[in-house]
Design a protein around this motif. Structure first.
Motif, PDB file in Angstrom:
ATOM      1  N   ILE A  91      71.248 -36.443 100.699  1.00 57.21           N
ATOM      2  CA  ILE A  91      69.803 -36.289 100.551  1.00 57.21           C
ATOM      3  C   ILE A  91      69.493 -35.037  99.736  1.00 57.21           C
ATOM      4  CG2 ILE A  91      67.584 -36.417 101.769  1.00 57.21           C
ATOM      5  CD1 ILE A  91      69.415 -38.789 102.217  1.00 57.21           C
ATOM      6  N   ASN A  93      68.227 -33.985  95.624  1.00 52.87           N
ATOM      7  CA  ASN A  93      67.039 -34.407  94.874  1.00 52.87           C
ATOM      8  C   ASN A  93      67.018 -35.911  94.651  1.00 52.87           C
ATOM      9  OD1 ASN A  93      66.069 -31.794  94.672  1.00 52.87           O
ATOM     10  ND2 ASN A  93      67.128 -31.392  92.744  1.00 52.87           N
ATOM     11  N   HIS A  96      66.710 -37.871  98.007  1.00 51.39           N
ATOM     12  CA  HIS A  96      65.328 -37.701  98.485  1.00 51.39           C
ATOM     13  C   HIS A  96      64.410 -38.680  97.770  1.00 51.39           C
ATOM     14  CE1 HIS A  96      61.499 -35.751  99.377  1.00 51.39           C
ATOM     15  NE2 HIS A  96      62.112 -34.967 100.241  1.00 51.39           N
ATOM     16  N   ASN A 100      62.378 -42.138  99.368  1.00 55.05           N
ATOM     17  CA  ASN A 100      60.939 -42.390  99.243  1.00 55.05           C
ATOM     18  C   ASN A 100      60.659 -43.681  98.493  1.00 55.05           C
ATOM     19  OD1 ASN A 100      59.373 -40.136 100.474  1.00 55.05           O
ATOM     20  ND2 ASN A 100      60.654 -38.899  99.134  1.00 55.05           N
ATOM     21  N   LEU A 114      69.033 -41.605 107.224  1.00 52.69           N
ATOM     22  CA  LEU A 114      69.412 -40.690 106.154  1.00 52.69           C
ATOM     23  C   LEU A 114      70.487 -39.752 106.691  1.00 52.69           C
ATOM     24  CD1 LEU A 114      65.805 -39.705 104.996  1.00 52.69           C
ATOM     25  CD2 LEU A 114      67.231 -41.549 104.088  1.00 52.69           C
ATOM     26  N   ASP A 116      73.303 -36.463 105.735  1.00 50.12           N
ATOM     27  CA  ASP A 116      73.745 -35.405 104.827  1.00 50.12           C
ATOM     28  C   ASP A 116      74.605 -34.428 105.625  1.00 50.12           C
ATOM     29  OD1 ASP A 116      72.421 -34.430 101.850  1.00 50.12           O
ATOM     30  OD2 ASP A 116      73.628 -32.976 102.951  1.00 50.12           O
ATOM     31  N   VAL A 121      69.706 -29.178 105.087  1.00 52.38           N
ATOM     32  CA  VAL A 121      69.066 -30.482 104.908  1.00 52.38           C
ATOM     33  C   VAL A 121      68.993 -31.255 106.226  1.00 52.38           C
ATOM     34  CG1 VAL A 121      69.209 -32.715 103.722  1.00 52.38           C
ATOM     35  CG2 VAL A 121      69.787 -30.609 102.498  1.00 52.38           C
ATOM     36  N   THR A 124      65.790 -32.024 108.582  1.00 52.00           N
ATOM     37  CA  THR A 124      64.519 -32.114 107.859  1.00 52.00           C
ATOM     38  C   THR A 124      64.033 -33.560 107.871  1.00 52.00           C
ATOM     39  OG1 THR A 124      65.621 -32.456 105.713  1.00 52.00           O
ATOM     40  CG2 THR A 124      65.136 -30.177 106.363  1.00 52.00           C
ATOM     41  N   VAL A 126      62.443 -36.706 105.771  1.00 46.98           N
ATOM     42  CA  VAL A 126      62.260 -37.299 104.446  1.00 46.98           C
ATOM     43  C   VAL A 126      61.865 -38.754 104.640  1.00 46.98           C
ATOM     44  CG1 VAL A 126      63.364 -37.912 102.256  1.00 46.98           C
ATOM     45  CG2 VAL A 126      63.983 -35.770 103.409  1.00 46.98           C
ATOM     46  N   VAL A 131      66.794 -36.370 108.847  1.00 48.46           N
ATOM     47  CA  VAL A 131      68.129 -36.450 108.259  1.00 48.46           C
ATOM     48  C   VAL A 131      69.173 -36.120 109.314  1.00 48.46           C
ATOM     49  CG1 VAL A 131      69.664 -35.577 106.472  1.00 48.46           C
ATOM     50  CG2 VAL A 131      67.211 -35.786 106.005  1.00 48.46           C
TER      51      VAL A 131
END
Length: 213
Positions: A91, A93, A96, A100, A114, A116, A121, A124, A126, A131
């Motif tokens: 995850i 750039n 991410h 979306n 998700l 990572d 990260v 968090t 998203v 994540v």
């Protein structure tokens, strides 16, 4: 009765046809001809008719295709009529943005989880999902019953993650990693290499420039 095999080249064009049909639906069009649909899809009408014949759809001479019915046929052939769970690994750039995008399409796919390994990260949120840590990858895949995964990780860890995904039950992988992944029979890998695609475009640009000079 055995289903008629669909060539890989035809399968590759089906998403283009589905996108064109969705556009027609959005425009309020209920019937379309092979010529109109082919033009929207950027293929020849004969090619389109051959491709659709593999789905058992031949249209009606002088009437054409029922857009809603054909859209349902193509979606069913692609297997996007349900709610396929997708796990995205990596995850950064790109990951991410992919999360979306898939979450926003809502057409046959669902971002289920998700994953990572970067501490900053993990945890968090998203695309409405928290994540999760890479060490729990197998548990996440099995919990979500995911058979499709997206890899957007550094190249040096991609093969190990690929092996872990396959061992957990993933049978389809979309990879944005610039390296060839080794998978067992029965696992499909689709690779998107942005550098390669840009190089191909550069090749064509050089050809066009040479022709103009």
């Amino acid at each position: 009765m055995t289903a008629r095999p669909v060539p890989a080249s035809t399968v590759a064009r089906l998403p283009i046809y589905l996108r064109a049909l969705e556009q027609l639906t959005d425009d309020g069009v209920t019937r379309t001809s092979s010529g109109e649909l082919a033009e929207l899809a950027g293929v020849g009408s004969a090619q389109l008719r051959r491709d659709l014949s593999f789905l058992g759809s031949h249209g009606v001479r002088g009437v054409g295709y029922d857009v809603e019915h054909l859209q349902a046929q193509v979606a069913a052939a692609l297997g996007v009529t349900g709610d396929l769970a997708v796990v995205i690994v990596g995850i950064g750039n790109l990951g991410h943005a992919l999360a979306n995008y898939v979450a926003g399409t809502g057409k046959g796919f669902r971002v289920a989880a998700l994953v990572d390994a970067v501490p900053e990260v993990v945890g968090t949120t998203v695309a409405g999902l928290v994540v999760e840590h890479g060490r729990d990858l197998e548990e996440v895949v099995r919990r979500e019953r995911a058979t499709i995964a997206v890899l957007a990780t550094p190249a040096d860890v991609a093969q190990d993650l690929c092996d872990r995904l396959v061992a957990a039950g993933v049978t389809g992988i979309l990879t944005f990693v610039p390296r060839v992944l080794q998978v067992p029979a029965g696992v499909d890998v689709r690779s998107v290499d942005l550098a390669t695609e840009l190089q191909i475009l550069a090749f064509h640009e050089r050809r066009k420039a040479a022709a103009r000079s």
